[in-house]
Design an enzyme around this catalytic site. Structure first.
Site, mmCIF file in Angstrom:
data_model
loop_
_atom_site.group_PDB
_atom_site.id
_atom_site.type_symbol
_atom_site.label_atom_id
_atom_site.label_comp_id
_atom_site.label_asym_id
_atom_site.label_seq_id
_atom_site.Cartn_x
_atom_site.Cartn_y
_atom_site.Cartn_z
ATOM 1 N N GLU A 1 6.960 3.778 4.518
ATOM 2 C CA GLU A 1 7.159 4.935 5.391
ATOM 3 C C GLU A 1 8.555 5.530 5.326
ATOM 4 O O GLU A 1 9.113 5.893 6.359
ATOM 5 C CB GLU A 1 6.821 4.526 6.832
ATOM 6 C CG GLU A 1 7.750 3.475 7.468
ATOM 7 C CD GLU A 1 7.324 2.036 7.285
ATOM 8 O OE1 GLU A 1 6.596 1.743 6.326
ATOM 9 O OE2 GLU A 1 7.733 1.198 8.110
ATOM 10 N N ASN A 2 9.140 5.703 4.137
ATOM 11 C CA ASN A 2 10.463 6.320 4.057
ATOM 12 C C ASN A 2 10.405 7.703 4.730
ATOM 13 O O ASN A 2 9.589 8.538 4.329
ATOM 14 C CB ASN A 2 10.878 6.513 2.599
ATOM 15 C CG ASN A 2 10.600 5.289 1.757
ATOM 16 O OD1 ASN A 2 11.083 4.210 2.047
ATOM 17 N ND2 ASN A 2 9.776 5.460 0.731
ATOM 18 N N HIS B 1 -1.501 6.381 8.779
ATOM 19 C CA HIS B 1 -0.677 5.226 9.208
ATOM 20 C C HIS B 1 0.809 5.505 8.919
ATOM 21 O O HIS B 1 1.664 5.340 9.801
ATOM 22 C CB HIS B 1 -1.147 3.983 8.432
ATOM 23 C CG HIS B 1 -0.327 2.744 8.627
ATOM 24 N ND1 HIS B 1 -0.807 1.607 9.224
ATOM 25 C CD2 HIS B 1 0.955 2.442 8.269
ATOM 26 C CE1 HIS B 1 0.126 0.674 9.245
ATOM 27 N NE2 HIS B 1 1.217 1.156 8.662
ATOM 28 N N GLU B 2 1.098 5.943 7.706
ATOM 29 C CA GLU B 2 2.512 6.194 7.351
ATOM 30 C C GLU B 2 3.078 7.319 8.210
ATOM 31 O O GLU B 2 4.254 7.287 8.584
ATOM 32 C CB GLU B 2 2.644 6.529 5.861
ATOM 33 C CG GLU B 2 2.131 5.451 4.910
ATOM 34 C CD GLU B 2 2.617 4.046 5.230
ATOM 35 O OE1 GLU B 2 3.803 3.893 5.571
ATOM 36 O OE2 GLU B 2 1.804 3.096 5.152
ATOM 37 N N GLY C 1 0.841 -1.197 0.000
ATOM 38 C CA GLY C 1 0.000 0.000 0.000
ATOM 39 C C GLY C 1 0.871 1.241 0.000
ATOM 40 O O GLY C 1 0.665 2.163 -0.787
ATOM 41 N N HIS D 1 4.349 6.142 11.560
ATOM 42 C CA HIS D 1 5.677 5.512 11.493
ATOM 43 C C HIS D 1 6.807 6.536 11.638
ATOM 44 O O HIS D 1 7.921 6.165 12.008
ATOM 45 C CB HIS D 1 5.861 4.805 10.154
ATOM 46 C CG HIS D 1 5.235 3.448 10.072
ATOM 47 N ND1 HIS D 1 5.425 2.478 11.014
ATOM 48 C CD2 HIS D 1 4.442 2.891 9.119
ATOM 49 C CE1 HIS D 1 4.763 1.380 10.656
ATOM 50 N NE2 HIS D 1 4.158 1.609 9.514
HETATM 51 ZN ZN LIG Z 1 3.075 0.376 8.259
#
Ligand SMILES: [Zn+2]
Length: 455
Positions: A257-258, A288-289, A254, A292
């Site tokens: 998370e860089n 969500h990202e 999906g 992180h």
């Molecule tokens: Zn994740």
């Protein structure tokens, strides 16, 4: 090629301390391959170790100024011996573009034949485009230099600057795990924004431009509202400077998370009318990202067996924090969609503990990207928050981030921090109770204290 085991990783982490990477990429040498020069600065306390690199052709290796035979490369591992206290390794390689979404992906857009690149380094893909000590607990700062066609833009984990036509520099990043490193390059359509001092960016391929333009307000608004809420909950500002969200083609997952440059599957750029539920789902993935950035990126697991904690935390936070946006139905989605995903994964022969006892290698860990590590784990965290009380949980999370920022921590350390917070809170409540039973006062707990104890 052998996958890195936890034992390999433990020995190497004890042997070396990586300080810096300078990565130089020449993306102008053809459609199949590119040139990568990786310069790594590290200190060492052992005589030997190895670096990971998976080239099409290893061209030249220089270690502390001496040439190293390129035929020493064995199955993606380049042995290094005669380590000094401080070392510099320079690896020049011809690398292959990938077409499976891992490494440096090259996609030709069927709509207009334009070429788009993006780097995907998780779980063991970083050595497919640069030489590195590829494990989560060897963090270092990165600088990149990129040569590319003149009509391309370049993005990465730090601010990117076009120094001359076709040449870009990405400024030094905060300390990052190898699996967070990305490089986005191509004639991407870019939209800029800003919120609370954080430069924001959206990007997609040119053929999706009109669709991203139509949704930019929704995406920027969700991002801004989530930043405000995370800053309120964590009391620790987003630490990675700019925040770019790039919708890329042929993406396996999906999103990834860089730090500073999240990549999303560009199916999330809606090309037609979609339901409110689809918009809510996309908002949760954005949120969500972002979770992180604090839990996963600023503080990273030591090894992949704590992957569940990383994903469960982001899953829990996404369902919680998305409620500050205009999108709705987040906990309903959790109860009726995400938890079912976990329940179904639990019924298969491949089921596993949320926090696995068996420590898998870097490749086998991919098996655990499932409904157990995300949804069941998030349900467990939700129970934990109810058990501890929100205040204790958030105090624990904040103490965890403060104690390990730009470093690594494991589950035991997280639980210890929460336990300490709970103990401190209980002691405070006990003191408050004692104060309440002084002579002349009703010895029963006040309603306020009963509320605290029930939390
Ligand atoms: Zn994740």
């Amino acid at each position: 090629m052998p996958a890195l085991t936890v034992e390999d990783a433990r020995i190497r982490a004890a042997a070396v301390d990586v300080h810096s990477y300078h990565l130089g990429f020449d993306l102008t040498v053809g459609a199949e391959t590119f040139l990568a020069v990786s310069t790594i600065g590290f200190s060492a306390s052992a005589d030997s170790t190895f670096v990971d690199v998976k080239p099409d052709e290893l061209l030249k290796v220089t270690f502390n100024g001496e040439l190293v035979g390129v035929d020493a490369l064995d199955d993606g591992r380049l042995p290094l011996s005669g380590l000094r206290a401080e070392n510099e390794l320079v690896v020049e390689a011809r690398m292959q573009y990938s077409h499976d979404g891992e490494g440096l992906q090259r996609t030709v857009d069927a709509a207009d034949d334009r070429v788009y690149l993006y780097g995907m380094s998780s779980l063991e893909s970083a050595p497919r485009y640069f030489a590195c000590f590829d494990q989560p607990d060897l963090k270092a700062q990165y600088q990149l230099s990129v040569k590319c066609p003149e009509d391309w833009i370049v993005l990465g984990n730090g601010p990117a600057t076009r120094v001359k036509p076709g040449e870009w520099e990405i400024a030094e990043t905060k300390p990052l795990s190898t699996y967070f490193v990305t490089l986005v390059a191509g004639p991407y359509h870019q939209i800029s924004g800003e919120h609370d001092g954080i430069p924001l960016g959206l990007a997609c391929r040119q053929s999706l431009k009109e669709h991203l333009e139509r949704d930019k307000d929704d995406l920027f608004t969700v991002t801004a509202q989530a930043f405000d809420e995370y800053h309120r909950l964590f009391g620790y500002r987003y630490p990675f400077g700019e925040y770019h969200q790039v919708f890329v083609p042929d993406f396996n997952l999906g999103a990834m998370e860089n730090p500073g440059c999240v990549t999303f599957a560009d199916s999330m750029v809606f090309r037609s009318q979609v339901t409110a539920a689809e918009r809510s789902t996309r908002a949760r993935i954005v949120v969500h990202e972002m979770a992180h950035m604090w839990f996963g990126d600023a503080v990273t697991m030591k090894w992949w067996n704590d992957l569940w904690l990383n994903e469960s935390f982001a899953e829990y936070m996404a369902h919680r924090v998305s409620n500050v946006t205009e999108h709705v139905g987040h906990w309903t989605d959790f109860a009726f969609v995400r938890k079912w995903w976990g329940l179904q994964a639990d019924q298969r022969s491949s089921t596993h503990a949320v926090a696995p006892d068996a420590v898998k290698d870097a490749r086998e860990s991919l098996d655990d990207f499932d409904g157990i590590s995300y949804a069941k784990g998030a349900a467990v965290l939700k129970q934990l928050v109810t058990y501890l009380g929100d205040e204790v949980f958030l105090e624990g999370v904040n103490a965890h981030i403060d104690a390990h920022e730009f470093g690594n921590a494991d589950l035991r350390e997280f639980i210890d921090t929460l336990t300490e917070g709970r103990r401190r809170r209980s002691a405070e409540l006990d003191r408050a109770m004692v104060a309440d039973v002084r002579p002349g006062h009703d010895p029963r707990p006040s309603q306020q204290h009963r509320d605290h104890l029930a939390a």
